[in-house]
Design an enzyme around this catalytic site. Structure first.
Site, PDB file in Angstrom:
ATOM      1  N   GLY A  31     -45.475  30.033  18.097  1.00  0.00           N
ATOM      2  CA  GLY A  31     -44.638  29.192  17.662  1.00  0.00           C
ATOM      3  C   GLY A  31     -44.514  27.769  17.692  1.00  0.00           C
ATOM      4  N   ALA A  32     -43.394  26.958  17.496  1.00  0.00           N
ATOM      5  CA  ALA A  32     -43.469  25.539  17.594  1.00  0.00           C
ATOM      6  C   ALA A  32     -44.591  24.957  16.623  1.00  0.00           C
ATOM      7  CB  ALA A  32     -43.566  24.917  18.999  1.00  0.00           C
ATOM      8  N   GLY A  36     -51.380  21.864  12.086  1.00  0.00           N
ATOM      9  CA  GLY A  36     -52.680  22.711  12.721  1.00  0.00           C
ATOM     10  C   GLY A  36     -52.635  24.258  12.192  1.00  0.00           C
ATOM     11  N   HIS A  37     -51.193  24.783  12.812  1.00  0.00           N
ATOM     12  CA  HIS A  37     -51.069  26.114  12.385  1.00  0.00           C
ATOM     13  C   HIS A  37     -51.080  26.469  10.917  1.00  0.00           C
ATOM     14  CE1 HIS A  37     -48.811  25.824  16.453  1.00  0.00           C
ATOM     15  NE2 HIS A  37     -49.689  26.767  16.715  1.00  0.00           N
ATOM     16  N   LYS A 149     -59.116  22.979  18.607  1.00  0.00           N
ATOM     17  CA  LYS A 149     -58.567  22.253  19.880  1.00  0.00           C
ATOM     18  C   LYS A 149     -58.683  23.222  21.035  1.00  0.00           C
ATOM     19  CE  LYS A 149     -53.988  21.824  20.779  1.00  0.00           C
ATOM     20  NZ  LYS A 149     -54.101  22.292  22.059  1.00  0.00           N
TER      21      LYS A 149
END
Ligand code: PAF
Length: 280
Positions: A31-32, A36-37, A149
């Site tokens: 989450g958050a 990138g996601h 990352k």
């Protein structure tokens, strides 16, 4: 987008997709969500017929209870972002759906667990492999997507897949950066404006190393970069290394086929990591 809360619902959905011969792209997250996601979701959509994401702040991969408690959470906003990115399904299980009480897990990761994030965060990769193995077993994705990352995590998941012979292909997506170069991370949300400025030193240092990789020795690159980082006030350097990107063994030579620079540092309360491929 369909929200799946139980393991049974998830597995029924997977069964239906497989019966329709649909390939599944899987994007696990805690989450958050940030760009990138979302770029992982978009790539999954391009490469697979259906995309399943998960949102689960996995407690077994946190060695520091304060870090777990402070991990940013915003489910409503995450769901909006996933809908906007046209994700097809999201699995948001309660902890009891995932773990039975006193569950035991140990995966022999070997050397990759004894370096960098493995030593800085004891037990972290045990928790990561524990949850990723469960999700891979339940979802049996054709392709699973991870961000570069967390490069050490990617190599460890590759080892997990190879060890168990899991029928999943892994995709390592290049790191998405903010316009100032800072690698996107859910933890960035906890940086104040001043810390954000300091955090940019990490990516700047990596870019400098890359820019001079051809004309300087690894020894010089490291000593200049380390002194820049250790002289940055309010930045506590954890490590900066140049490694063979296949094994993460440190190298003083430029002979390995793929070479990566990895960095980790604490800025205030927040620990950040970043990396850059120097040779591929
Ligand atoms: O990279 C992450 O966000 C997590 O480690 C993962 C892969 C979702 C497992 O909890």
């Amino acid at each position: 987008m369909k929200v799946l809360k139980t393991q049974k619902d998830l597995q029924n959905q997977v069964y239906l997709l497989k019966a329709q011969n649909q390939s599944i792209g899987f994007v696990p997250t805690m989450g958050a969500l940030h760009e990138g996601h979302l770029s992982l979701i978009r790539t999954a959509r391009q490469q697979c017929d259906s995309t399943i994401s998960s949102i689960f702040v996995n407690p077994t991969q946190f060695n520091d209870p304060k870090d777990l408690a402070n991990y940013p959470r915003n489910e409503a906003l995450d769901l909006d972002k996933l809908r906007e990115a046209n994700c097809d399904f999201v699995f948001i299980p309660d902890i009891t759906e995932v773990y039975s009480p006193n569950e035991y897990w140990h995966f022999d990761i070997g050397k990759l667990e004894q370096i960098f994030e493995g030593t800085s965060r004891p037990g972290h990769y045990q928790g990561v492999t524990q949850i990723v193995k469960k999700f891979f077993d339940w979802i049996t994705p054709n392709i699973a997507f991870f961000g570069q990352k967390d490069y050490q995590q990617f190599l460890i998941i590759r080892q997990l897949v190879s060890h168990f012979g899991l029928p999943v292909q892994l995709f390592c997506h290049p790191t998405i950066r903010e316009s100032n170069g800072l690698a996107m991370s859910s933890r960035n949300a906890r940086l104040n404006e001043h810390e954000r400025q300091i955090a940019q030193t990490l990516s700047r240092t990596l870019f400098d190393i890359k820019a001079h990789f051809a004309d300087k020795s690894i020894k010089d690159l490291l000593s200049e970069a380390r002194s820049k980082l250790t002289n940055t006030p309010e930045l506590e350097l954890s490590y900066l290394s140049i490694c063979d990107a296949e094994t993460l063994e440190e190298t003083n030579e430029k002979t390995p086929a793929k070479i990566i620079a990895l960095v980790a540092a604490r800025i205030g309360e927040i620990r950040l990591i970043d990396n850059i491929i120097l040779k591929s």
